[in-house]
Design a protein around this motif. Structure first.
Motif, PDB file in Angstrom:
ATOM      1  N   SER A 337      -5.981   8.972  -7.412  1.00  0.00           N
ATOM      2  CA  SER A 337      -5.391   9.629  -6.250  1.00  0.00           C
ATOM      3  C   SER A 337      -5.669  11.136  -6.236  1.00  0.00           C
ATOM      4  O   SER A 337      -5.386  11.803  -5.236  1.00  0.00           O
ATOM      5  CB  SER A 337      -3.884   9.396  -6.213  1.00  0.00           C
ATOM      6  OG  SER A 337      -3.276   9.870  -7.404  1.00  0.00           O
ATOM      7  N   GLU A 356      -9.320  -2.655  -6.852  1.00  0.00           N
ATOM      8  CA  GLU A 356      -7.941  -3.004  -6.491  1.00  0.00           C
ATOM      9  C   GLU A 356      -7.169  -1.769  -6.036  1.00  0.00           C
ATOM     10  O   GLU A 356      -6.431  -1.807  -5.044  1.00  0.00           O
ATOM     11  CB  GLU A 356      -7.248  -3.661  -7.682  1.00  0.00           C
ATOM     12  CG  GLU A 356      -7.782  -5.046  -8.019  1.00  0.00           C
ATOM     13  CD  GLU A 356      -7.081  -5.648  -9.221  1.00  0.00           C
ATOM     14  OE1 GLU A 356      -6.321  -4.912  -9.896  1.00  0.00           O
ATOM     15  OE2 GLU A 356      -7.308  -6.846  -9.496  1.00  0.00           O
ATOM     16  N   GLU A 357      -7.349  -0.645  -6.745  1.00  0.00           N
ATOM     17  CA  GLU A 357      -6.652   0.592  -6.380  1.00  0.00           C
ATOM     18  C   GLU A 357      -7.137   1.108  -5.027  1.00  0.00           C
ATOM     19  O   GLU A 357      -6.341   1.576  -4.210  1.00  0.00           O
ATOM     20  CB  GLU A 357      -6.879   1.637  -7.476  1.00  0.00           C
ATOM     21  CG  GLU A 357      -6.151   2.951  -7.263  1.00  0.00           C
ATOM     22  CD  GLU A 357      -4.643   2.833  -7.460  1.00  0.00           C
ATOM     23  OE1 GLU A 357      -3.938   3.754  -7.025  1.00  0.00           O
ATOM     24  OE2 GLU A 357      -4.193   1.819  -8.036  1.00  0.00           O
ATOM     25  N   ARG A 359      -8.343  -0.678  -2.579  1.00  0.00           N
ATOM     26  CA  ARG A 359      -7.838  -1.585  -1.549  1.00  0.00           C
ATOM     27  C   ARG A 359      -6.354  -1.356  -1.302  1.00  0.00           C
ATOM     28  O   ARG A 359      -5.899  -1.313  -0.140  1.00  0.00           O
ATOM     29  CB  ARG A 359      -8.095  -3.034  -1.962  1.00  0.00           C
ATOM     30  CG  ARG A 359      -7.776  -4.057  -0.858  1.00  0.00           C
ATOM     31  CD  ARG A 359      -7.938  -5.482  -1.342  1.00  0.00           C
ATOM     32  NE  ARG A 359      -9.258  -5.705  -1.926  1.00  0.00           N
ATOM     33  CZ  ARG A 359      -9.467  -5.919  -3.220  1.00  0.00           C
ATOM     34  NH1 ARG A 359      -8.437  -5.915  -4.080  1.00  0.00           N
ATOM     35  NH2 ARG A 359     -10.676  -6.118  -3.665  1.00  0.00           N
ATOM     36  N   ASN A 360      -5.584  -1.175  -2.343  1.00  0.00           N
ATOM     37  CA  ASN A 360      -4.127  -1.042  -2.191  1.00  0.00           C
ATOM     38  C   ASN A 360      -3.721   0.282  -1.561  1.00  0.00           C
ATOM     39  O   ASN A 360      -2.718   0.351  -0.849  1.00  0.00           O
ATOM     40  CB  ASN A 360      -3.447  -1.210  -3.554  1.00  0.00           C
ATOM     41  CG  ASN A 360      -3.606  -2.619  -4.105  1.00  0.00           C
ATOM     42  OD1 ASN A 360      -3.810  -3.581  -3.348  1.00  0.00           O
ATOM     43  ND2 ASN A 360      -3.542  -2.753  -5.426  1.00  0.00           N
ATOM     44  N   ASN A 361      -4.477   1.354  -1.855  1.00  0.00           N
ATOM     45  CA  ASN A 361      -4.076   2.682  -1.392  1.00  0.00           C
ATOM     46  C   ASN A 361      -4.999   3.262  -0.319  1.00  0.00           C
ATOM     47  O   ASN A 361      -4.879   4.431   0.039  1.00  0.00           O
ATOM     48  CB  ASN A 361      -4.017   3.647  -2.582  1.00  0.00           C
ATOM     49  CG  ASN A 361      -2.909   3.287  -3.549  1.00  0.00           C
ATOM     50  OD1 ASN A 361      -1.740   3.529  -3.286  1.00  0.00           O
ATOM     51  ND2 ASN A 361      -3.283   2.677  -4.678  1.00  0.00           N
ATOM     52  N   ASN A 362      -5.890   2.422   0.168  1.00  0.00           N
ATOM     53  CA  ASN A 362      -6.737   2.822   1.309  1.00  0.00           C
ATOM     54  C   ASN A 362      -7.538   4.098   1.018  1.00  0.00           C
ATOM     55  O   ASN A 362      -7.607   5.007   1.832  1.00  0.00           O
ATOM     56  CB  ASN A 362      -5.867   3.029   2.554  1.00  0.00           C
ATOM     57  CG  ASN A 362      -6.588   2.571   3.819  1.00  0.00           C
ATOM     58  OD1 ASN A 362      -7.529   1.787   3.756  1.00  0.00           O
ATOM     59  ND2 ASN A 362      -6.142   3.059   4.957  1.00  0.00           N
ATOM     60  N   GLN A 382     -15.194  -6.962  -2.589  1.00  0.00           N
ATOM     61  CA  GLN A 382     -14.981  -6.358  -1.270  1.00  0.00           C
ATOM     62  C   GLN A 382     -15.536  -7.313  -0.207  1.00  0.00           C
ATOM     63  O   GLN A 382     -16.276  -8.237  -0.498  1.00  0.00           O
ATOM     64  CB  GLN A 382     -15.638  -4.981  -1.189  1.00  0.00           C
ATOM     65  CG  GLN A 382     -17.077  -4.917  -1.671  1.00  0.00           C
ATOM     66  CD  GLN A 382     -18.060  -5.437  -0.639  1.00  0.00           C
ATOM     67  OE1 GLN A 382     -17.976  -5.089   0.535  1.00  0.00           O
ATOM     68  NE2 GLN A 382     -19.008  -6.281  -1.074  1.00  0.00           N
TER      69      GLN A 382
END
Length: 682
Positions: A337, A356-357, A359-362, A382
């Motif tokens: 982030s 995964e990160e 995808r989850n946090n856009n 993806q």
């Protein structure tokens, strides 16, 4: 004449004789004198008509004298007027143009040049107002225009160039002889001047930014003065400098604090001494924009590859960006982030937490594939694209997509760059909308499969480059242009687009925050319809206002390719605001920019005699001066290579172009009509 034409003419004569015989003599046992006259006229008429139908061609040899060329290239920059030599240069050009012996021997043409070259019309006076000088470009252009004939080129200039390559190394290719004429004082006057100033246009709040200034001196004695950097009336930095003919240059480096956001105008000044006559070149203004945002980019990879360093160099060419290269085994996922853009280089199974990160946090990301990519993993990780990859590799060339409208970038002649390498296999794309910046060319065949594509989903953006060895693109771009700037700008714009997570606007403007006086100002805008597709039917109007004088400039922006463009030059220095409005949708965009004073042509106090001498030596020529035109004219008249050439040209003239035949045809018909009338036959 071809045998076919001879045969046809013979047949035409036989036909005309046969017609006359049957008309006037067959069965006429006692033809009179009038019969013979009428028969002759009718034969003449029919034969001419048949000749015109056959239309044979006759060869004609034409001789013409071709004179050698004499090109008079006049420096039309404002430095000539500043040196008060405009009238003298115009007079010299007129003497050469009107000299009777030169006019008899040469085909004379006059050109003037500044940043560009143009032909001077007869009796036209040169205004000497060009804001830049490119002597090397003028020499190359004139050589190209006259590469097939012997030509003499008289160059009238002060030798002070502000753009282009070093003209003193120009060497003619044999058909053009260069005769340089020096304009201006050849004696070095006492003068301190700022020859170069290097500073970044952007700085970060509460940081120090570097400023490098090169101060030069011309004169005959050692003198001391003071160098200052000012903000308004406040002196931020000062230093005493002492220069002499032996030590005529000094590089001054310092740093200044960035204490407030926005643009700030500074001025570097060399305090004039009493001996100086020209003080316009003692100062140089510059603008720095202070920002408090920095884009952090993460490059994640499990392998070592030259692409990683090339991407880091290209992205960090913009001072607003910082790049971290981390191997996937050393990366802590909770740090993701901290970055505005994640570049995933040739992913494999170890990248599962990263995907995964994202995808989850856009998060915004850029995937680069290659020969070491695990395509089975990537297809499952993806949903934007997939490839049925084999163990074989394939070379992929790139082709520019001129219709891409996500952001503006120039064609680097991608199809001529080295190919990228990836696994062979068919590509498939999911339901996420995408736009191709570059298409693939495989074995010389253009395809509609993207080589570089952008996928947009909500506020996050993803990009994919299908091929490794992009470092070769950067290296080839340098070999072609001598700089990494073009390639780095392309990568910089792509990174800026991907890292910007703000909602896409229907009207966006591309404009530099600072322009120099005399620089061509080009404002570009993108206008999209409600589906964010470029709309070429928009009606964009622009207004520019000088914040100090209130002067307004208004006009329409013209659609060009996939953008709208408005160009203007010769804006006076000052701060300007702009307003761009789309008439139908009433969408507005406002902003501002600064034009800073930089009249570089008025910074010269004398002619650049050393560069002019080098030009003359490289072309086996002598140096001439304005006050001695007779020496130049005598040299031009005595040069043996400039002689007229007689050329012959064979032309084929068709018979139908002979107007005299029409005259004889009409005469023959008229005579026959009057004869018949006279003898009472009609």
């Amino acid at each position: 004449m071809p045998v076919t034409n001879v045969l046809l003419i013979t047949l035409a004569a036989i036909f005309a004789l046969g017609f006359v015989f049957f008309k006037y003599f067959l069965g006429n046992k006692n033809p009179g004198q009038s019969t013979y006259i009428l028969a002759g006229l009718r034969f003449f008429t029919i034969f001419i008509l048949l000749l015109l139908l056959i239309n044979p061609g006759f060869k004609q040899l034409e001789l013409e004298i071709e004179k050698p060329g004499l090109l008079i290239a006049v420096d039309g920059s404002s430095s000539i007027a500043h040196l008060e030599k405009g009238d003298s240069v115009q007079q010299m050009a007129n003497v050469l143009q009107e000299h009777p012996e030169l006019k008899e021997r040469f085909n004379i043409q006059t050109y003037t040049f500044g940043q560009e070259i143009r032909k001077v019309n007869q009796n036209e006076d040169i205004d000497f107002k060009a804001s830049q000088t490119n002597i090397s470009s003028a020499l190359r252009d004139l050589e190209h225009l006259n590469r097939t004939s012997q030509t003499a080129l008289v160059l009238l200039t002060d030798g002070n160039q502000t753009l282009g390559e070093d003209y003193s190394y120009f060497k003619n290719r044999g058909n053009i002889g260069v005769f340089p004429v020096v304009v201006g004082d050849t004696t070095a006057q006492t003068d301190f001047y700022i020859s170069n100033l290097n500073v970044n246009r952007y700085a970060f709040l509460n940081n120090n930014f570097p400023v490098e200034t090169i101060v030069n001196y011309s004169g005959k004695q050692e003198l001391e003065t003071r160098f200052e950097i000012r903000q308004g009336t406040t002196v931020l930095y000062s230093r005493n400098i002492k220069l002499s003919p032996e030590n005529s240059s000094e590089v001054i480096s310092t740093t200044l604090p960035a204490t407030r956001l926005g643009r700030t105008v500074y001025e570097a000044v060399v305090v004039p001494v009493t001996e100086e006559t020209n003080v316009l070149n003692n100062s140089r203004k510059f603008v720095v924009e202070v920002i408090d945002e920095r884009t952090s980019v993460l490059i994640l990879s499990s392998i070592l590859h030259p692409d990683l360093g090339a991407l880091k160099k290209a992205i960090e060419s913009n001072e607003q960006r910082e790049v971290s290269i981390v191997t996937i085994k050393d990366f802590q996922i909770n740090k993701l982030s901290d970055f505005q853009l994640i570049i995933i280089y040739q992913p494999n199974d170890s990248f599962i937490p990263v995907f995964e990160e994202i995808r989850n946090n856009n998060h915004s990301s850029w995937i680069i594939t290659g020969t070491q990519t695990n395509w089975n993993f990537l297809n499952a990780a993806q949903e934007n694209f997939s490839r049925n990859a084999s163990s074989q590799t394939q070379d992929f060339f790139g082709t520019y997509n001129p219709n891409y409208s996500g952001f503006q970038f120039e064609d680097l002649e991608f199809d001529k760059l080295p190919p990228l390498e990836d696994r062979f296999g068919n590509m498939q794309f999911g339901g996420t909308p995408f736009s191709a910046l570059l298409y693939q060319k495989v074995e010389g065949v253009d395809t509609k499969d993207p080589l570089l594509a952008v996928f947009e989903n909500n506020t996050a953006k993803q990009a994919a480059l299908f091929g490794e060895n992009i470092w070769k693109w950067r290296a080839q771009s340098y070999l072609e242009t001598g700089t990494f700037e073009n390639f780095d700008n392309f990568i910089s714009k792509l990174v800026q687009f991907l890292a910007n997570t703000q909602k896409k606007e229907r009207l966006s403007v591309n404009l530099e925050p600072v322009y120099l006086q005399g620089e061509n100002l080009q404002i570009e805008a993108l206008y999209f319809d409600r589906n964010y597709v470029f709309d070429p039917s928009g009606q964009l109007e622009i207004k520019l206002e000088n914040q100090e004088s209130g002067e307004l400039v208004a006009g329409a922006m013209l659609a060009s390719a996939n953008r709208y463009v408005f160009e203007i030059d010769n804006l006076v220095p000052g701060e300007y605001s702009y307003e761009i409005k789309e008439i139908k949708s009433r969408i507005l965009k406002r902003g501002n920019f600064i034009v800073i004073e930089n009249n570089i042509e008025q910074q010269f106090t004398s002619a650049n005699i050393s560069a002019m001498k080098n030009l003359a030596e490289n072309n086996a020529a002598s140096l001439y001066f304005l006050n001695d035109p007779e020496s130049l004219i005598k040299r031009l008249m005595t040069e043996d290579v400039y002689v007229s050439v007689q050329k012959s040209r064979e032309k084929t003239l068709p018979l139908i172009n002979w107007k005299i035949l029409l005259f004889f045809l009409v005469l023959s018909l008229a005579a026959e009509w009057f004869m018949r009338k006279y003898f009472g036959l009609i």
